[in-house]
Design a protein around this motif. Sequence first.
Motif, PDB file in Angstrom:
ATOM      1  N   SER A 258       0.843  -1.194   0.000  1.00  0.00           N
ATOM      2  CA  SER A 258       0.000   0.000   0.000  1.00  0.00           C
ATOM      3  C   SER A 258       0.883   1.251   0.000  1.00  0.00           C
ATOM      4  O   SER A 258       0.467   2.313  -0.434  1.00  0.00           O
ATOM      5  N   ILE A 259       2.104   1.108   0.487  1.00  0.00           N
ATOM      6  CA  ILE A 259       3.022   2.254   0.444  1.00  0.00           C
ATOM      7  C   ILE A 259       3.866   2.215  -0.826  1.00  0.00           C
ATOM      8  O   ILE A 259       3.890   3.161  -1.615  1.00  0.00           O
ATOM      9  N   VAL A 260       4.515   1.049  -1.017  1.00  0.00           N
ATOM     10  CA  VAL A 260       5.457   0.929  -2.138  1.00  0.00           C
ATOM     11  C   VAL A 260       4.750   1.119  -3.487  1.00  0.00           C
ATOM     12  O   VAL A 260       5.298   1.723  -4.400  1.00  0.00           O
ATOM     13  N   GLN A 261       3.530   0.607  -3.605  1.00  0.00           N
ATOM     14  CA  GLN A 261       2.840   0.731  -4.896  1.00  0.00           C
ATOM     15  C   GLN A 261       1.686   1.734  -4.850  1.00  0.00           C
ATOM     16  O   GLN A 261       1.696   2.707  -5.596  1.00  0.00           O
ATOM     17  N   VAL A 262       0.706   1.497  -3.936  1.00  0.00           N
ATOM     18  CA  VAL A 262      -0.513   2.325  -3.974  1.00  0.00           C
ATOM     19  C   VAL A 262      -0.184   3.813  -3.804  1.00  0.00           C
ATOM     20  O   VAL A 262      -0.538   4.646  -4.645  1.00  0.00           O
ATOM     21  N   LEU A 263       0.524   4.152  -2.722  1.00  0.00           N
ATOM     22  CA  LEU A 263       0.793   5.564  -2.442  1.00  0.00           C
ATOM     23  C   LEU A 263       1.664   6.192  -3.534  1.00  0.00           C
ATOM     24  O   LEU A 263       1.371   7.272  -4.044  1.00  0.00           O
ATOM     25  N   VAL A 264       2.724   5.473  -3.895  1.00  0.00           N
ATOM     26  CA  VAL A 264       3.659   6.022  -4.889  1.00  0.00           C
ATOM     27  C   VAL A 264       2.953   6.217  -6.238  1.00  0.00           C
ATOM     28  O   VAL A 264       3.016   7.287  -6.840  1.00  0.00           O
ATOM     29  N   HIS A 265       2.219   5.197  -6.684  1.00  0.00           N
ATOM     30  CA  HIS A 265       1.528   5.321  -7.978  1.00  0.00           C
ATOM     31  C   HIS A 265       0.442   6.400  -7.928  1.00  0.00           C
ATOM     32  O   HIS A 265       0.205   7.103  -8.903  1.00  0.00           O
ATOM     33  N   PHE A 266      -0.214   6.499  -6.781  1.00  0.00           N
ATOM     34  CA  PHE A 266      -1.280   7.495  -6.624  1.00  0.00           C
ATOM     35  C   PHE A 266      -0.716   8.910  -6.813  1.00  0.00           C
ATOM     36  O   PHE A 266      -1.228   9.702  -7.591  1.00  0.00           O
ATOM     37  N   TYR A 267       0.361   9.202  -6.098  1.00  0.00           N
ATOM     38  CA  TYR A 267       1.001  10.517  -6.248  1.00  0.00           C
ATOM     39  C   TYR A 267       1.469  10.712  -7.698  1.00  0.00           C
ATOM     40  O   TYR A 267       1.346  11.784  -8.263  1.00  0.00           O
ATOM     41  N   MET A 268       2.010   9.654  -8.290  1.00  0.00           N
ATOM     42  CA  MET A 268       2.541   9.797  -9.648  1.00  0.00           C
ATOM     43  C   MET A 268       1.427  10.034 -10.661  1.00  0.00           C
ATOM     44  O   MET A 268       1.580  10.833 -11.583  1.00  0.00           O
ATOM     45  N   MET A 269       0.299   9.329 -10.479  1.00  0.00           N
ATOM     46  CA  MET A 269      -0.834   9.554 -11.396  1.00  0.00           C
ATOM     47  C   MET A 269      -1.319  10.994 -11.257  1.00  0.00           C
ATOM     48  O   MET A 269      -1.615  11.660 -12.241  1.00  0.00           O
ATOM     49  N   GLY A 270      -1.375  11.469  -9.995  1.00  0.00           N
ATOM     50  CA  GLY A 270      -1.796  12.858  -9.742  1.00  0.00           C
ATOM     51  C   GLY A 270      -0.803  13.832 -10.360  1.00  0.00           C
ATOM     52  O   GLY A 270      -1.191  14.809 -11.012  1.00  0.00           O
ATOM     53  N   LEU A 271       0.471  13.546 -10.184  1.00  0.00           N
ATOM     54  CA  LEU A 271       1.510  14.444 -10.696  1.00  0.00           C
ATOM     55  C   LEU A 271       1.439  14.537 -12.217  1.00  0.00           C
ATOM     56  O   LEU A 271       1.508  15.621 -12.801  1.00  0.00           O
ATOM     57  N   SER A 272       1.261  13.382 -12.851  1.00  0.00           N
ATOM     58  CA  SER A 272       1.203  13.342 -14.309  1.00  0.00           C
ATOM     59  C   SER A 272       0.033  14.195 -14.817  1.00  0.00           C
ATOM     60  O   SER A 272       0.181  15.010 -15.730  1.00  0.00           O
ATOM     61  N   LYS A 273      -1.127  14.011 -14.195  1.00  0.00           N
ATOM     62  CA  LYS A 273      -2.325  14.778 -14.582  1.00  0.00           C
ATOM     63  C   LYS A 273      -2.112  16.267 -14.320  1.00  0.00           C
ATOM     64  O   LYS A 273      -2.430  17.105 -15.160  1.00  0.00           O
ATOM     65  N   ALA A 274      -1.543  16.572 -13.142  1.00  0.00           N
ATOM     66  CA  ALA A 274      -1.357  17.984 -12.776  1.00  0.00           C
ATOM     67  C   ALA A 274      -0.396  18.651 -13.760  1.00  0.00           C
ATOM     68  O   ALA A 274      -0.647  19.778 -14.199  1.00  0.00           O
ATOM     69  N   ILE A 275       0.673  17.961 -14.132  1.00  0.00           N
ATOM     70  CA  ILE A 275       1.631  18.554 -15.083  1.00  0.00           C
ATOM     71  C   ILE A 275       0.910  18.884 -16.390  1.00  0.00           C
ATOM     72  O   ILE A 275       1.015  19.988 -16.913  1.00  0.00           O
ATOM     73  N   ASP A 276       0.132  17.913 -16.905  1.00  0.00           N
ATOM     74  CA  ASP A 276      -0.571  18.145 -18.180  1.00  0.00           C
ATOM     75  C   ASP A 276      -1.562  19.305 -18.071  1.00  0.00           C
ATOM     76  O   ASP A 276      -1.564  20.211 -18.901  1.00  0.00           O
ATOM     77  N   GLU A 277      -2.400  19.236 -17.027  1.00  0.00           N
ATOM     78  CA  GLU A 277      -3.480  20.230 -16.934  1.00  0.00           C
ATOM     79  C   GLU A 277      -2.955  21.639 -16.670  1.00  0.00           C
ATOM     80  O   GLU A 277      -3.356  22.598 -17.314  1.00  0.00           O
ATOM     81  N   ILE A 278      -2.020  21.729 -15.712  1.00  0.00           N
ATOM     82  CA  ILE A 278      -1.536  23.070 -15.349  1.00  0.00           C
ATOM     83  C   ILE A 278      -0.707  23.672 -16.493  1.00  0.00           C
ATOM     84  O   ILE A 278      -0.817  24.861 -16.781  1.00  0.00           O
TER      85      ILE A 278
END
Length: 349
Positions: A258-278
């Motif tokens: 939940s840390i190694v995959q869920v949390l890390v991927h969650f932040y990364m998915m958010g980061l990817s979207k935020a970079i594109d949108e912003i």
Amino acid sequence: MTDISWVREEIDKVDEQILSLISLRFKLVGEVGKIKQKDGRTITDKRRENEVMEKWISRARGLGIPESFVKSILPLIFSYSKMLELNPDEKRRVVILGYGGMARSLTSLLSLVGHEVVITGRNLQRASNLASEFRTVSMNMKDALKWGEFIIVAIPPAAIVSGFLDNVLPLARGKTLMDISSSKNYVFSFLEKASVENGFRFVSTHPLFGPSLYPVGEKIAIIPSSTSTNINDVIEFWRKSGLSVIETDPDSHEKAMSIVQVLVHFYMMGLSKAIDEISSEMGVNPSDFETTNFREVSKSLQRVNYLKDVIMEIQENNPYSRQVREAGIDTLKRVNEEINLKKGKENKT
Ligand SMILES: O=C(O)C(=O)C[C@]1(C(=O)O)C=C[C@@H](O)C=C1
């Protein structure tokens, strides 16, 4: 045009020498491997690797070769060297059910080490393609399961529980069946139940690496089930095949993931979207201005986007997923507040 052929001839001669020296190094490493096996020592010796690395860097510096070059080439030499030291005393009959990236990765490793490996699956052409890539063989599922000792199920979790294995699982009676799913809970209970009903031994595994070739030195988590009994032979099998083994239980594994995959991927998915949108909102193209960190992060984000299906499956199935994502959002808010607070203080002074 100036004649460059003579320089190229010289380069060819140097390349030949480099290859002969690498071949000599590999032969010597093979000797170290034999000694280590006799003495029961582990293949990887980090202290020695650091020592060799330091020697290379200092010699390279004297020759005007950049440290970054040594740091990228030497780990590759170590990993191939370690492959040459692998030499299990007990060769196993291993069936790989599946022909995707992870099946290919495990086939590369297990066949190189010298186990007998058979590839199987519903699509025999694909099984045969993978088998021929590593000079091993393919069989239909029934024959393969009858033949093998260790059955490695390398198909997506959804396919495992879909009923696709219903006809083959009874053939695993008396054998050891391992899955390699990263999202555990429902696959684990499905296969554990099937192992009781069909009389096979179920040991769950999670290779902690992506679909790379010859993953020597990487980690694999082993999660015994109620039908696993003593798993020393399974641990030995993976260890002697060059992986580093971590024994755990389903709940600890899910928590860690939940840390190694869920949390890390969650932040990364958010980061990817935020970079594109912003970026599009602001009308800028950040890759025109990329820094070292941005480039590294972008590479990881690309991988995450490429593996979106697997990543979403983990997000949906890890039992701690919601809890960890919500804690992650809280943390982001707190970090934001801390920054605002600091800025507020600075403005006052
Ligand atoms: O010196 C050893 O112990 C080796 O096995 C050789 C070698 C190497 O390639 O130099 C390979 C693996 C070890 O982790 C350390 C060094």
